[in-house]
Design a protein around this motif. Structure first.
Motif, PDB file in Angstrom:
ATOM      1  N   GLU A   1       0.816  -1.213   0.000  1.00  0.00           N
ATOM      2  CA  GLU A   1       0.000   0.000   0.000  1.00  0.00           C
ATOM      3  C   GLU A   1       0.855   1.271   0.000  1.00  0.00           C
ATOM      4  O   GLU A   1       0.467   2.286  -0.573  1.00  0.00           O
ATOM      5  CB  GLU A   1      -0.913  -0.021   1.227  1.00  0.00           C
ATOM      6  N   TYR A   2       2.038   1.223   0.637  1.00  0.00           N
ATOM      7  CA  TYR A   2       2.825   2.454   0.697  1.00  0.00           C
ATOM      8  C   TYR A   2       3.300   2.886  -0.689  1.00  0.00           C
ATOM      9  O   TYR A   2       3.603   4.058  -0.902  1.00  0.00           O
ATOM     10  CB  TYR A   2       3.996   2.318   1.672  1.00  0.00           C
TER      11      TYR A   2
ATOM     12  N   ALA B   1       0.460   4.754  -2.007  1.00  0.00           N
ATOM     13  CA  ALA B   1       0.407   6.030  -1.302  1.00  0.00           C
ATOM     14  C   ALA B   1       1.446   6.990  -1.879  1.00  0.00           C
ATOM     15  O   ALA B   1       1.170   8.172  -2.064  1.00  0.00           O
ATOM     16  CB  ALA B   1       0.638   5.816   0.192  1.00  0.00           C
TER      17      ALA B   1
ATOM     18  N   LYS C   1       0.801  10.599  -4.001  1.00  0.00           N
ATOM     19  CA  LYS C   1       1.362  11.912  -3.678  1.00  0.00           C
ATOM     20  C   LYS C   1       1.769  12.655  -4.929  1.00  0.00           C
ATOM     21  O   LYS C   1       2.126  13.821  -4.877  1.00  0.00           O
ATOM     22  CB  LYS C   1       2.631  11.735  -2.828  1.00  0.00           C
TER      23      LYS C   1
ATOM     24  N   ARG D   1      14.516   0.104  -2.155  1.00  0.00           N
ATOM     25  CA  ARG D   1      15.042   0.104  -0.787  1.00  0.00           C
ATOM     26  C   ARG D   1      14.402  -0.975   0.067  1.00  0.00           C
ATOM     27  O   ARG D   1      15.075  -1.664   0.827  1.00  0.00           O
ATOM     28  CB  ARG D   1      14.776   1.459  -0.139  1.00  0.00           C
TER      29      ARG D   1
ATOM     30  N   VAL E   1      19.888  -0.079   6.154  1.00  0.00           N
ATOM     31  CA  VAL E   1      18.667   0.074   5.359  1.00  0.00           C
ATOM     32  C   VAL E   1      17.430   0.190   6.247  1.00  0.00           C
ATOM     33  O   VAL E   1      16.562   1.022   6.022  1.00  0.00           O
ATOM     34  CB  VAL E   1      18.512  -1.129   4.393  1.00  0.00           C
TER      35      VAL E   1
ATOM     36  N   PRO F   1      15.500   0.705   9.791  1.00  0.00           N
ATOM     37  CA  PRO F   1      15.581   1.220  11.162  1.00  0.00           C
ATOM     38  C   PRO F   1      15.110   0.208  12.198  1.00  0.00           C
ATOM     39  O   PRO F   1      15.562   0.242  13.335  1.00  0.00           O
ATOM     40  CB  PRO F   1      14.661   2.429  11.139  1.00  0.00           C
ATOM     41  N   ARG F   2      14.223  -0.708  11.789  1.00  0.00           N
ATOM     42  CA  ARG F   2      13.704  -1.672  12.762  1.00  0.00           C
ATOM     43  C   ARG F   2      14.790  -2.632  13.213  1.00  0.00           C
ATOM     44  O   ARG F   2      14.780  -3.125  14.323  1.00  0.00           O
ATOM     45  CB  ARG F   2      12.530  -2.446  12.160  1.00  0.00           C
TER      46      ARG F   2
ATOM     47  N   GLU G   1      -5.239   1.040   5.063  1.00  0.00           N
ATOM     48  CA  GLU G   1      -4.456   0.449   6.150  1.00  0.00           C
ATOM     49  C   GLU G   1      -3.359   1.404   6.603  1.00  0.00           C
ATOM     50  O   GLU G   1      -2.332   1.511   5.941  1.00  0.00           O
ATOM     51  CB  GLU G   1      -3.806  -0.844   5.664  1.00  0.00           C
TER      52      GLU G   1
ATOM     53  N   SER H   1       0.167  -0.104   6.654  1.00  0.00           N
ATOM     54  CA  SER H   1       0.960  -0.414   5.467  1.00  0.00           C
ATOM     55  C   SER H   1       1.029   0.749   4.487  1.00  0.00           C
ATOM     56  O   SER H   1       1.706   0.653   3.481  1.00  0.00           O
ATOM     57  CB  SER H   1       0.396  -1.654   4.776  1.00  0.00           C
ATOM     58  N   ALA H   2       0.348   1.851   4.768  1.00  0.00           N
ATOM     59  CA  ALA H   2       0.368   2.963   3.822  1.00  0.00           C
ATOM     60  C   ALA H   2       1.592   3.849   4.010  1.00  0.00           C
ATOM     61  O   ALA H   2       1.765   4.825   3.288  1.00  0.00           O
ATOM     62  CB  ALA H   2      -0.899   3.792   3.939  1.00  0.00           C
ATOM     63  N   LEU H   3       2.419   3.522   4.990  1.00  0.00           N
ATOM     64  CA  LEU H   3       3.655   4.285   5.178  1.00  0.00           C
ATOM     65  C   LEU H   3       4.844   3.382   4.882  1.00  0.00           C
ATOM     66  O   LEU H   3       4.869   2.209   5.268  1.00  0.00           O
ATOM     67  CB  LEU H   3       3.741   4.808   6.613  1.00  0.00           C
ATOM     68  N   ASP H   4       5.825   3.947   4.201  1.00  0.00           N
ATOM     69  CA  ASP H   4       7.048   3.210   3.919  1.00  0.00           C
ATOM     70  C   ASP H   4       7.807   3.004   5.229  1.00  0.00           C
ATOM     71  O   ASP H   4       8.184   3.978   5.880  1.00  0.00           O
ATOM     72  CB  ASP H   4       7.888   4.015   2.922  1.00  0.00           C
ATOM     73  N   PRO H   5       8.025   1.746   5.617  1.00  0.00           N
ATOM     74  CA  PRO H   5       8.670   1.494   6.918  1.00  0.00           C
ATOM     75  C   PRO H   5      10.104   1.993   6.985  1.00  0.00           C
ATOM     76  O   PRO H   5      10.664   2.097   8.075  1.00  0.00           O
ATOM     77  CB  PRO H   5       8.624  -0.035   7.049  1.00  0.00           C
ATOM     78  N   LEU H   6      10.697   2.288   5.848  1.00  0.00           N
ATOM     79  CA  LEU H   6      12.112   2.656   5.846  1.00  0.00           C
ATOM     80  C   LEU H   6      12.341   4.159   5.708  1.00  0.00           C
ATOM     81  O   LEU H   6      13.434   4.594   5.388  1.00  0.00           O
ATOM     82  CB  LEU H   6      12.843   1.937   4.698  1.00  0.00           C
ATOM     83  N   MET H   7      11.288   4.941   5.930  1.00  0.00           N
ATOM     84  CA  MET H   7      11.463   6.382   5.768  1.00  0.00           C
ATOM     85  C   MET H   7      10.774   7.085   6.929  1.00  0.00           C
ATOM     86  O   MET H   7       9.689   6.676   7.343  1.00  0.00           O
ATOM     87  CB  MET H   7      10.844   6.802   4.435  1.00  0.00           C
TER      88      MET H   7
ATOM     89  N   GLN I   1       8.321  11.435   4.492  1.00  0.00           N
ATOM     90  CA  GLN I   1       7.256  10.961   3.607  1.00  0.00           C
ATOM     91  C   GLN I   1       6.253  12.059   3.308  1.00  0.00           C
ATOM     92  O   GLN I   1       5.696  12.126   2.218  1.00  0.00           O
ATOM     93  CB  GLN I   1       6.559   9.742   4.213  1.00  0.00           C
ATOM     94  N   ILE I   2       6.004  12.915   4.294  1.00  0.00           N
ATOM     95  CA  ILE I   2       5.100  14.035   4.047  1.00  0.00           C
ATOM     96  C   ILE I   2       5.779  15.038   3.111  1.00  0.00           C
ATOM     97  O   ILE I   2       5.178  15.563   2.181  1.00  0.00           O
ATOM     98  CB  ILE I   2       4.698  14.694   5.381  1.00  0.00           C
TER      99      ILE I   2
ATOM    100  N   TRP J   1      10.179   6.870  12.988  1.00  0.00           N
ATOM    101  CA  TRP J   1       9.885   5.861  11.976  1.00  0.00           C
ATOM    102  C   TRP J   1       8.443   5.417  12.159  1.00  0.00           C
ATOM    103  O   TRP J   1       7.937   5.428  13.281  1.00  0.00           O
ATOM    104  CB  TRP J   1      10.822   4.670  12.125  1.00  0.00           C
TER     105      TRP J   1
ATOM    106  N   HIS K   1       7.081   2.606  12.473  1.00  0.00           N
ATOM    107  CA  HIS K   1       6.812   1.560  13.466  1.00  0.00           C
ATOM    108  C   HIS K   1       6.865   2.074  14.898  1.00  0.00           C
ATOM    109  O   HIS K   1       6.499   1.376  15.829  1.00  0.00           O
ATOM    110  CB  HIS K   1       7.779   0.385  13.281  1.00  0.00           C
ATOM    111  N   GLU K   2       7.335   3.306  15.056  1.00  0.00           N
ATOM    112  CA  GLU K   2       7.392   3.863  16.413  1.00  0.00           C
ATOM    113  C   GLU K   2       6.090   4.552  16.809  1.00  0.00           C
ATOM    114  O   GLU K   2       5.961   5.028  17.929  1.00  0.00           O
ATOM    115  CB  GLU K   2       8.549   4.860  16.513  1.00  0.00           C
TER     116      GLU K   2
END
Ligand SMILES: Nc1ncnc2c1ncn2[C@@H]1O[C@H](COP(=O)(O)OP(=O)(O)OP(=O)(O)O)[C@@H](O)[C@H]1O
Ligand code: SF4
Ligand SMILES: [Mg+2]
Lengths: 313, 374
Positions: free
Chosen positions: A210-211, A214, A218, A232, A306, A308-309, B147, B150-156, B161-162, B200, B202-203
């Motif tokens: 989904e991202y 998204a 944008k 990435r 790559v 952060p988690r 969702e 999942s609508a946000l890139d976990p790596l940014m 992102q905004i 991030w 996930h935080e």
């Protein structure tokens, strides 16, 4: 990050210990037993005296625990004594054979991965349309060719008959590129198909997330989304895959070194096995082990860079 | 919203009422007004003020799968006025998300728009080169996704992102974009926005993430936003906050909203118009108050709980497994016939037309609109 690096390195210690244990089992307990030596030594030297001399020379008659600690010590200091056959210091031999291996493997592996990524990106962008299909068909074709057959075909037709490459051989310095060209070509041909298929799957999987929608919503152009977000994120499974490839990288280069007479570590190991040169065998296998562990530590650092988690977890 | 009564509306039971007379005054939205007709000057100005910001007509978007053609959207039309909200409701799998994705040109393969128009600012989004459409996404039309996880890139980081949206549509430099991202986070009610901008995904909690997603979608003040179940994944108190947030933004910027949801209470609270979707088509549209107080289509009634139907729940819609027709193999007549308590022979002959019943309402049911109208 430094903290993570330190933790990662400490966590390899048990692995190293385990490797030392296996080493000890293979080379000292089994390989050092009288029975084994009787079978392995040339018939002329198969007297109880020579066997005892041999065991003494390599310290195989000492108490087990001493032998084990000694093995660990050898591995840590990378000091395995002198070669049986050439009497040269083993560390010197390794240092002499590494450059050729690196010259074969590093560029080939780099080109393999870069080409596979580029092709997989193309596939993912044109999913279901002809560029994707064409690359898919070619990948399967490449995958179904065994390395050995390709070596024979390459040496026979491209080198011997067409004269495009030398059949085999080696020289020091930049001239080696001439000898490396065909093995590089064969390497990439054999491996790139697997990589493309895996990378494509990883990219397509990320593309469906989904991202990605998204990001497109944008107003980002698809190419940019591909590079900035999809690639990435796909890098995480791709790195895992690359680590898994390392053993194949080692065996593959061993094979190519053999066929093209490239004086690399693989060739050194094969020679050592053929002549039962214990110090050289120990040294090359230790080298492989350290290489593999080092590679996975580097990969883990890349993961952390790559994702952060991973840094937090 | 028109408060008009429609005398021809069938009472609860939905007995056929024959042809429906059109009301004297045309309804503000929802009817089949032609684009750009010649009008008297005063009226033209009045109408221009309420000209729809987004006008979707006869949209069809199908997934061409190996198992067959899934007609996820099969002739959907609606209009959204400036500052207005349209609630799009319907069971899971009826094509709500596909409608939104089609309008933005983001249907994933094997999905494709097969016909229709989506007019925004006199341009048809569906017939635009990808490059031009990309330039309009985020700036003119935008989407809040289902969702928040999942609508946000976990790596940014969330701020980055905004800022990406601003990067696409404004001349702000990197630092200004970062500052604006923090402002946007503040405006969607994220506490300690400067800190959260560096966090991030996930935080953050689900509610915070959804706020970030909204900030992202609204960063460039789009004229229309398609909010695809923006609150489904959140708990009830947060749901209300998010809806309020969208409404506030709307009041500020005059943005039109398509609120896709399962939650009829949310529609009642936040929407001006409602469009009820079933198996790829709209079955009823109209002003929320009218439709909810006097639903015309048996499916709408079922949703509202006024008549019983198998597996029916109360205010929230519920998926009824095996009941929604397979969108790849639709029945010949009314799509709702297999579940409709009022179905009769005529229902299965041909698909009922979407008939204007006045007061800005349209219904797709031969009983509600009367056979004579067909
Ligand atoms: N990629 C795809 N390929 C094939 N069919 C799809 C695909 N995506 C969705 N569909 C089908 O299209 C139909 C409409 O899906 P859509 O996601 O628009 O439903 P929805 O109304 O948004 O449902 P929900 O309330 O669950 O979000 C469904 O029947 C679904 O199975
Ligand atoms: S047309 Fe469809 S919804 Fe209307 S009564 Fe017949 S089956 Fe029911
Ligand atoms: Mg959906």
């Amino acid at each position: 990050m430094l903290h993570y690096l330190a933790r990662r390195i400490v966590s390899t210690l048990p692995i190293l210990l385990g490797v030392a244990l296996v080493f000890f089992l293979v080379f000292n307990l089994v390989g050092g037993s009288e029975r084994f030596l009787y079978n392995i030594l040339p018939p002329k030297g198969r007297t109880p005296e020579t066997i005892n001399q041999y065991r003494e020379a390599y310290g195989l008659d000492r108490p087990v625990i001493v032998q084990f600690l000694d093995t660990v010590g050898d591995m840590v200091t990378f000091d395995f004594g002198r070669s049986e056959s050439t009497r040269q210091k083993v560390s010197y031999l390794i240092a002499r054979y590494v450059p050729a291996s690196a010259a074969l493997a590093v560029p080939a592996f780099a080109v393999e991965i870069a080409l596979a990524l580029a092709l997989a990106m193309l596939c993912a962008r044109t999913r279901g349309r002809w560029p994707d299909r064409l690359v898919g068909v070619l990948s399967v074709a490449g995958m179904s060719l065994p390395m050995l057959a390709l070596v024979i075909i390459g040496q026979r037709f491209l080198a011997f008959e067409a004269g495009l490459f030398p059949i085999s051989g080696w020289t020091r310095g930049l001239g080696a590129v001439r000898y490396l060209a065909l093995p590089w070509l064969l390497w990439v041909t054999v491996t790139v198909g697997y990589d493309v298929r895996f990378f494509r799957t990883a990219l397509v999987e990320e593309q469906g997330k989904e991202y990605v929608r998204a990001a497109l919503a944008k107003g980002m152009p698809r190419r940019l989304v591909m590079r900035r977000h999809v690639l990435r994120n796909a890098l995480v499974p791709i790195l895992t895959y690359v680590v898994i490839q390392v053993p194949f990288l080692l065996t593959g280069s061993m094979l190519l070194e053999r066929f093209f007479s490239i004086p690399g570590i693989g060739e050194l190991l094969v020679q050592a096995i053929l002549s039962y040169d214990l110090p050289v065998m120990k040294a090359t296998v230790t080298f492989y082990t350290l290489f593999f562990i080092g590679f996975s530590v580097v990969t883990d650092l890349l993961y952390a860079a790559v994702d952060p988690r991973v840094r937090l977890g | 919203m028109t408060g008009e009564r429609d005398p021809a509306r069938p009472p609860g039971g939905g007995a056929p009422t024959g042809a429906v007379p059109r009301p004297a005054a045309p309804a503000a939205t929802g009817d089949a007004r032609r684009p750009l007709p010649a009008r008297p000057a005063g009226l033209a100005a009045a109408l221009a003020a309420e000209a729809p910001v987004l006008d979707v007509r006869n949209l069809a978007a199908w997934y061409f799968t190996d198992e067959g053609t899934v007609k996820a959207v099969d002739g959907v039309g609606f209009k959204i006025g400036k500052g207005k909200t349209l609630g799009l409701v319907g069971e899971s799998g009826c094509g709500k998300t596909a409608t939104g994705l089609a309008v933005l040109g983001l249907l994933p393969p094997p999905g494709r728009v097969v016909r229709g128009e989506a007019v925004l600012g006199r341009r048809d989004l569906l017939r635009m080169p990808e490059q031009d459409l990309a330039a309009m996404r985020g700036r003119d039309v935008s989407m809040i996704f289902q969702e928040p996880m999942s609508a946000l890139d976990p790596l940014m980081t969330t701020g980055a992102q905004i800022a990406e949206c601003l990067e696409m549509h404004t001349d702000l430099d990197r630092r200004q974009r970062a500052e604006k991202a923090v402002e946007l986070l503040a405006s969607v009610g994220v506490p300690e926005p400067a800190l959260r901008a560096k966090a991030w995904p996930h935080e953050l909690s689900g509610g915070m993430r959804q706020r970030v997603v909204i900030a992202m979608a609204l960063a460039c003040d789009p004229k229309v936003v398609i909010a695809d179940e923006p609150t489904t994944a959140l708990d009830v108190t947060v749901q209300a906050q998010i809806l309020d947030l969208i409404e506030d933004t709307q009041e500020r910027t005059g943005m039109g909203v398509v609120l896709v949801t399962h939650d009829l209470a949310a529609v009642a609270q936040a929407a001006d118009e409602v469009a009820v979707m079933y198996a790829g088509v709209l079955v009823e549209t109209g002003p929320v108050k009218d439709v909810f107080s006097r639903p015309a289509h048996p499916y709408t009634k079922a949703l509202l709980g006024s008549i019983p139907v198998v597996g029916q729940a109360d205010r929230q819609l519920v998926t009824i497994p095996g009941r929604v027709p397979n969108l790849a193999r639709l029945p010949s007549g009314c799509r709702f016939a297999d579940r409709c308590p009022l179905a009769e022979g005529a229902c299965r002959v041909a698909e009922p037309d979407f008939i204007d019943v006045g007061a800005g309402r349209k219904v797709r049911c031969i009983l509600a609109t009367g056979r004579a109208a067909r």
